[in-house]
Design a protein around this motif. Sequence first.
Motif, PDB file in Angstrom:
ATOM      1  N   MET A   1     -34.510 -18.551 -18.693  1.00  0.00           N
ATOM      2  CA  MET A   1     -33.662 -17.367 -18.854  1.00  0.00           C
ATOM      3  C   MET A   1     -32.202 -17.802 -18.965  1.00  0.00           C
ATOM      4  O   MET A   1     -31.690 -18.518 -18.114  1.00  0.00           O
ATOM      5  N   THR A   2     -31.546 -17.371 -20.055  1.00  0.00           N
ATOM      6  CA  THR A   2     -30.148 -17.744 -20.285  1.00  0.00           C
ATOM      7  C   THR A   2     -29.225 -16.854 -19.461  1.00  0.00           C
ATOM      8  O   THR A   2     -29.266 -15.629 -19.553  1.00  0.00           O
ATOM      9  N   LEU A   3     -28.378 -17.484 -18.643  1.00  0.00           N
ATOM     10  CA  LEU A   3     -27.433 -16.748 -17.809  1.00  0.00           C
ATOM     11  C   LEU A   3     -26.009 -16.827 -18.352  1.00  0.00           C
ATOM     12  O   LEU A   3     -25.240 -15.876 -18.235  1.00  0.00           O
ATOM     13  N   ILE A   4     -25.644 -17.977 -18.920  1.00  0.00           N
ATOM     14  CA  ILE A   4     -24.311 -18.167 -19.498  1.00  0.00           C
ATOM     15  C   ILE A   4     -24.474 -18.847 -20.852  1.00  0.00           C
ATOM     16  O   ILE A   4     -25.216 -19.828 -20.983  1.00  0.00           O
ATOM     17  N   ASN A   5     -23.763 -18.327 -21.863  1.00  0.00           N
ATOM     18  CA  ASN A   5     -23.798 -18.915 -23.197  1.00  0.00           C
ATOM     19  C   ASN A   5     -22.364 -19.234 -23.626  1.00  0.00           C
ATOM     20  O   ASN A   5     -21.541 -18.338 -23.780  1.00  0.00           O
ATOM     21  N   ILE A   6     -22.067 -20.504 -23.789  1.00  0.00           N
ATOM     22  CA  ILE A   6     -20.733 -20.962 -24.204  1.00  0.00           C
ATOM     23  C   ILE A   6     -20.816 -21.368 -25.668  1.00  0.00           C
ATOM     24  O   ILE A   6     -21.612 -22.239 -26.038  1.00  0.00           O
ATOM     25  N   ARG A   7     -19.962 -20.740 -26.506  1.00  0.00           N
ATOM     26  CA  ARG A   7     -20.026 -21.006 -27.948  1.00  0.00           C
ATOM     27  C   ARG A   7     -18.668 -21.401 -28.495  1.00  0.00           C
ATOM     28  O   ARG A   7     -17.668 -20.685 -28.317  1.00  0.00           O
ATOM     29  N   ASN A   8     -18.636 -22.572 -29.161  1.00  0.00           N
ATOM     30  CA  ASN A   8     -17.433 -23.066 -29.862  1.00  0.00           C
ATOM     31  C   ASN A   8     -16.179 -22.981 -28.991  1.00  0.00           C
ATOM     32  O   ASN A   8     -15.101 -22.633 -29.458  1.00  0.00           O
ATOM     33  N   LEU A   9     -16.320 -23.307 -27.712  1.00  0.00           N
ATOM     34  CA  LEU A   9     -15.207 -23.159 -26.774  1.00  0.00           C
ATOM     35  C   LEU A   9     -14.210 -24.301 -26.935  1.00  0.00           C
ATOM     36  O   LEU A   9     -14.594 -25.465 -27.100  1.00  0.00           O
ATOM     37  N   GLY A  10     -12.943 -23.968 -26.863  1.00  0.00           N
ATOM     38  CA  GLY A  10     -11.898 -24.980 -26.940  1.00  0.00           C
ATOM     39  C   GLY A  10     -10.694 -24.583 -26.116  1.00  0.00           C
ATOM     40  O   GLY A  10     -10.365 -23.401 -26.007  1.00  0.00           O
ATOM     41  N   VAL A  11     -10.054 -25.581 -25.501  1.00  0.00           N
ATOM     42  CA  VAL A  11      -8.805 -25.369 -24.770  1.00  0.00           C
ATOM     43  C   VAL A  11      -7.828 -26.453 -25.194  1.00  0.00           C
ATOM     44  O   VAL A  11      -8.151 -27.646 -25.147  1.00  0.00           O
ATOM     45  N   THR A  12      -6.647 -26.028 -25.623  1.00  0.00           N
ATOM     46  CA  THR A  12      -5.595 -26.963 -26.009  1.00  0.00           C
ATOM     47  C   THR A  12      -4.397 -26.744 -25.111  1.00  0.00           C
ATOM     48  O   THR A  12      -3.853 -25.643 -25.030  1.00  0.00           O
ATOM     49  N   LEU A  13      -4.008 -27.798 -24.402  1.00  0.00           N
ATOM     50  CA  LEU A  13      -2.797 -27.767 -23.574  1.00  0.00           C
ATOM     51  C   LEU A  13      -1.952 -28.967 -23.999  1.00  0.00           C
ATOM     52  O   LEU A  13      -2.033 -30.046 -23.429  1.00  0.00           O
TER      53      LEU A  13
ATOM     54  N   LEU B   1     -23.841 -10.738 -13.673  1.00  0.00           N
ATOM     55  CA  LEU B   1     -23.895 -12.095 -13.122  1.00  0.00           C
ATOM     56  C   LEU B   1     -22.687 -12.366 -12.206  1.00  0.00           C
ATOM     57  O   LEU B   1     -21.553 -12.068 -12.565  1.00  0.00           O
ATOM     58  N   THR B   2     -22.950 -12.899 -11.013  1.00  0.00           N
ATOM     59  CA  THR B   2     -21.848 -13.279 -10.114  1.00  0.00           C
ATOM     60  C   THR B   2     -21.730 -14.800 -10.086  1.00  0.00           C
ATOM     61  O   THR B   2     -22.738 -15.510 -10.023  1.00  0.00           O
TER      62      THR B   2
ATOM     63  N   LEU C   1     -17.193 -24.435   0.673  1.00  0.00           N
ATOM     64  CA  LEU C   1     -18.543 -24.252   0.136  1.00  0.00           C
ATOM     65  C   LEU C   1     -19.241 -23.091   0.846  1.00  0.00           C
ATOM     66  O   LEU C   1     -19.833 -22.208   0.203  1.00  0.00           O
ATOM     67  N   ALA C   2     -19.158 -23.060   2.176  1.00  0.00           N
ATOM     68  CA  ALA C   2     -19.776 -21.979   2.955  1.00  0.00           C
ATOM     69  C   ALA C   2     -19.161 -20.632   2.569  1.00  0.00           C
ATOM     70  O   ALA C   2     -19.868 -19.617   2.437  1.00  0.00           O
ATOM     71  N   ARG C   3     -17.853 -20.624   2.380  1.00  0.00           N
ATOM     72  CA  ARG C   3     -17.129 -19.399   2.029  1.00  0.00           C
ATOM     73  C   ARG C   3     -17.599 -18.839   0.676  1.00  0.00           C
ATOM     74  O   ARG C   3     -17.688 -17.633   0.481  1.00  0.00           O
ATOM     75  N   THR C   4     -17.915 -19.746  -0.227  1.00  0.00           N
ATOM     76  CA  THR C   4     -18.392 -19.325  -1.552  1.00  0.00           C
ATOM     77  C   THR C   4     -19.857 -18.892  -1.503  1.00  0.00           C
ATOM     78  O   THR C   4     -20.241 -17.880  -2.095  1.00  0.00           O
ATOM     79  N   TRP C   5     -20.686 -19.644  -0.768  1.00  0.00           N
ATOM     80  CA  TRP C   5     -22.129 -19.400  -0.801  1.00  0.00           C
ATOM     81  C   TRP C   5     -22.543 -18.193   0.033  1.00  0.00           C
ATOM     82  O   TRP C   5     -23.607 -17.609  -0.196  1.00  0.00           O
ATOM     83  N   VAL C   6     -21.707 -17.772   0.997  1.00  0.00           N
ATOM     84  CA  VAL C   6     -22.105 -16.690   1.895  1.00  0.00           C
ATOM     85  C   VAL C   6     -22.371 -15.387   1.140  1.00  0.00           C
ATOM     86  O   VAL C   6     -23.164 -14.552   1.568  1.00  0.00           O
ATOM     87  N   SER C   7     -21.724 -15.207  -0.008  1.00  0.00           N
ATOM     88  CA  SER C   7     -21.939 -13.981  -0.792  1.00  0.00           C
ATOM     89  C   SER C   7     -23.107 -14.119  -1.773  1.00  0.00           C
ATOM     90  O   SER C   7     -23.354 -13.223  -2.583  1.00  0.00           O
ATOM     91  N   GLU C   8     -23.815 -15.259  -1.725  1.00  0.00           N
ATOM     92  CA  GLU C   8     -25.015 -15.499  -2.538  1.00  0.00           C
ATOM     93  C   GLU C   8     -24.781 -15.246  -4.035  1.00  0.00           C
ATOM     94  O   GLU C   8     -25.414 -14.379  -4.639  1.00  0.00           O
ATOM     95  N   PRO C   9     -23.895 -16.012  -4.651  1.00  0.00           N
ATOM     96  CA  PRO C   9     -23.655 -15.848  -6.090  1.00  0.00           C
ATOM     97  C   PRO C   9     -24.875 -16.278  -6.903  1.00  0.00           C
ATOM     98  O   PRO C   9     -25.729 -17.037  -6.426  1.00  0.00           O
ATOM     99  N   ASP C  10     -24.928 -15.784  -8.145  1.00  0.00           N
ATOM    100  CA  ASP C  10     -26.046 -16.134  -9.034  1.00  0.00           C
ATOM    101  C   ASP C  10     -25.893 -17.537  -9.617  1.00  0.00           C
ATOM    102  O   ASP C  10     -26.878 -18.177  -9.973  1.00  0.00           O
ATOM    103  N   VAL C  11     -24.639 -17.994  -9.765  1.00  0.00           N
ATOM    104  CA  VAL C  11     -24.332 -19.317 -10.311  1.00  0.00           C
ATOM    105  C   VAL C  11     -23.314 -19.973  -9.389  1.00  0.00           C
ATOM    106  O   VAL C  11     -22.391 -19.310  -8.919  1.00  0.00           O
TER     107      VAL C  11
END
Length: 508
Positions: free
Chosen positions: A1-13, A65-66, A134-144
């Motif tokens: 099951m696809t949760l995130i789809n990244i297409r032709n992504l680019g960042v220029t700094l 999705l969270t 890590l605990a602070r992030t995981w306590v809310s049970e994110p999907d990713v």
Amino acid sequence: MTLINIRNLGVTLGNPLFSKLNLVVNAGDRIGLVAANGRGKSTLLACITGALEPSEGEITKARGLTVGHVAQNVPPALFDTPFYDAVLQALPADQAESESWRVDVVLESLDVPEAMRGRLLKQLSGGWQRLAMLARTWVSEPDVLLLDEPTNHLDLEKIAQLEAWLNALPRDVPVILSSHDRAFLDATTNRTLFLRPEQSPVFALPYTRARAALDEADASEARRYERDMKVAEQLRKQAAKLNNIGINSGSDLLVVKTKQLKQRAEKLEDAAKPAHLERSAGAIRLANRGTHAKVLVTLEDAAVTTPDGTLLFKTGRQFICQGDRIVLLGLNGAGKSRLVSMLKQAIERPETARDSIKATPSLVLGYGDQALADLADTDTPIGTIIRRFDVGDQRARALLAGAGMTIDMQAKPIGQLSGGQKARLGMLVLRLTEPNFTLLDEPTNHLDIDGQEALESELMAHEASCLLVSHDRSFVRAVGNRFWLIERKRLVEVESPEGFFASVGSGA
């Protein structure tokens, strides 16, 4: 099951960090994100969370999705917050009031002792601060779950604990993590993305096998490029020859043929792309000044103690000889850094050394501190090099450029540099010292994989004599030729580090 789809992504700094990036994140993916320092790993994670808008392309996520993101640093506003409260505050107010048990569950899963939970974050080590985030992030049970350099500041015991925790997560929760710890990547990932300015290859393999596949693909590209360029050169030579004949004979057919050959050569040259060359973040070269002494340091049952005199361990009778690359193994708090400190003092100030530690007088010490404490935050890289070594401004700038520092970086206060940049500056200072014996305390902290491999190569190529402490298992395996283990208050020599690694991983 696809949760995130990244297409032709680019960042220029200023320059492209990455472009034309395509990645599909499915349930159960464990993706290792690999790139040199400053090449876009944190930027990509920020794009996925929505904190940063990419320069091009798009990211689509499954509805509702969270995404949980564990950044590298603790937000300053949390420093005066107790560990437990910092995690509790990550829950919505109504949930925090009625479901505080979630915090206990997460802290239990991460083996956080009761005594630690009430301490302020600013009082904790860097490793415990990382686990708090890590605990602070995981306590809310994110999907990713996104992890940015999760093993920074962790000792081997906590790295093993984190590996076990990640591998025990529900299998359908995808994890994307950036790391320079090769053994950690091998233990926790099943896919690897190599982030590059142009094409960013993805392999359905953990790091070491993916790296082998990448090297083969790069070598194949290099061979194809050389072959195409040779064919193009031959076509141009044929065209030149026919052109001369055509001019002399007045043949229109040969003129047309000449034009066709030139067009074929141009087409080949335009289509041919050189194989990817990693833009090195700076060479790491270590000299190894000679000494005629075979035995560099002798330990006569030296007692290693805490500052208040409590015995940690005794060394027994040990010798450090030319060509030895000794890795000091032991649990956190066993006294590894204390022994390194005692050796440093015995070499630098022999008049104050204990009788139980004797260093040969011809030793020239190189020292790499895990906190890079000998680099003053208020000084600049250019100032550091000019003041410490007999080199002029121009030579100093060339040396810093070779260590991956732009002109702009060279004039910045050292306190404003990234961890990787500070590490490379520290290695440059070490190189210019021209030691014949080196003490290295966590030398790979903040070094990217490119930098780690460069340091490994230098230590091996120059047959450097050194004693080192490291939590990087790949680095230890590559560099060490002798292994000292601290156990039961004694220092013993073991054949390999594998038994110690296994005991730490099993919690023994």
